[in-house]
Design a protein around this motif. Structure first.
Motif, mmCIF file in Angstrom:
data_model
loop_
_atom_site.group_PDB
_atom_site.id
_atom_site.type_symbol
_atom_site.label_atom_id
_atom_site.label_comp_id
_atom_site.label_asym_id
_atom_site.label_seq_id
_atom_site.Cartn_x
_atom_site.Cartn_y
_atom_site.Cartn_z
ATOM 1 N N ASN A 90 9.438 -7.580 -2.568
ATOM 2 C CA ASN A 90 10.487 -6.738 -1.997
ATOM 3 C C ASN A 90 11.001 -7.281 -0.668
ATOM 4 O O ASN A 90 12.206 -7.201 -0.390
ATOM 5 N N SER A 135 14.710 -7.299 -1.956
ATOM 6 C CA SER A 135 15.184 -5.915 -1.997
ATOM 7 C C SER A 135 15.851 -5.505 -0.701
ATOM 8 O O SER A 135 15.441 -5.949 0.387
ATOM 9 N N GLU A 174 1.612 -2.716 1.464
ATOM 10 C CA GLU A 174 2.863 -2.110 1.901
ATOM 11 C C GLU A 174 3.985 -2.444 0.911
ATOM 12 O O GLU A 174 3.875 -3.377 0.114
ATOM 13 N N TRP A 175 5.079 -1.687 0.990
ATOM 14 C CA TRP A 175 6.198 -1.862 0.062
ATOM 15 C C TRP A 175 6.739 -3.286 0.086
ATOM 16 O O TRP A 175 7.038 -3.859 -0.970
ATOM 17 N N ASP A 235 4.919 -5.672 -2.076
ATOM 18 C CA ASP A 235 4.850 -5.333 -3.499
ATOM 19 C C ASP A 235 5.932 -6.115 -4.246
ATOM 20 O O ASP A 235 6.879 -6.641 -3.649
#
Length: 212
Positions: free
Chosen positions: A20, A24, A96-97, A100
């Motif tokens: 991410n 992202s 953590e995001w 990921d």
């Protein structure tokens, strides 16, 4: 460069760093690659390649960077500039995001998730070479981030180990256009056996019918 032939039994996709933080909106590094990534259509091209490779029956190897943890690099004698930046930003932090998988590129059953690399090469201090050879792979297609660091280093190392290397110029990105130019026009031709666009790669891959 000669026209490459890709067998489903001996070709693998190496998907480097599909985190991410890289891919992202809201990721720590996405703002630095966003301009180039959107210009080349990175996300859609990665989706196309990911889908086509899987439909063809080829294996997918996820080649992840080390997820940052507290204490990483702090006592190292020679951390490189990127590692110092990771230590400051906590890029790809474990748990953590940002550390990921991007939801469209998460590993699926049957994928090989390689041990995490600490610097730029997906081969250095990992099991990637052993995993490729144990699965009978001779040809690797390298996509992901960044074009001039982990993609180049992984591809160059693969060539040194005797693998056939394909780069995909619009299935990667870098912080600047100059870095992309260096990766594909200057450095890539010194080690890669093929440098294709996503459309050219898809046309060269076995079809789902061929894979049956």
């Amino acid at each position: 460069m000669s026209q490459a032939t890709y067998s489903k039994q001996s070709t693998a996709l190496l998907f480097v760093d599909p985190y991410n933080d890289f891919l992202s909106e809201g990721g720590k590094i996405w703002p630095r690659v966003k301009e180039v990534a959107e210009e080349v259509g990175l996300i859609e091209n990665l989706k196309t390649i990911n889908r086509t490779v899987r439909e063809s029956g080829m294996r997918v190897f996820i080649v992840p960077h080390r997820r940052w943890e507290p204490g990483d690099y702090e006592c190292w004698c020679h951390p490189n500039p990127t590692q110092l930046g990771i230590m400051k930003r906590h890029s790809f932090a474990r748990g953590e995001w940002g550390g990921d998988w991007h939801p469209d590129f998460a590993p699926r059953p049957g994928d090989i998730v390689v041990k995490e690399h600490w610097a730029q090469s997906g081969f250095a201090n990992t099991d990637l070479d052993q995993q490729l050879r144990q699965h009978g792979i001779t040809h690797v297609i390298v996509v992901g981030l960044l074009a001039n660091t982990c993609i180049e280093s992984t591809g160059r190392y693969a060539m040194e180990l005797g693998f056939h290397v394909t780069l995909v110029r619009d299935a990667t990105a870098a912080f600047t256009h100059e870095m992309m130019h260096a990766a594909h026009e200057l450095n890539g031709p010194t080690y890669a056996h093929a440098i294709l666009t996503t459309a050219e790669l898809v046309a060269a891959l076995p079809t789902a019918v061929d894979a049956q």
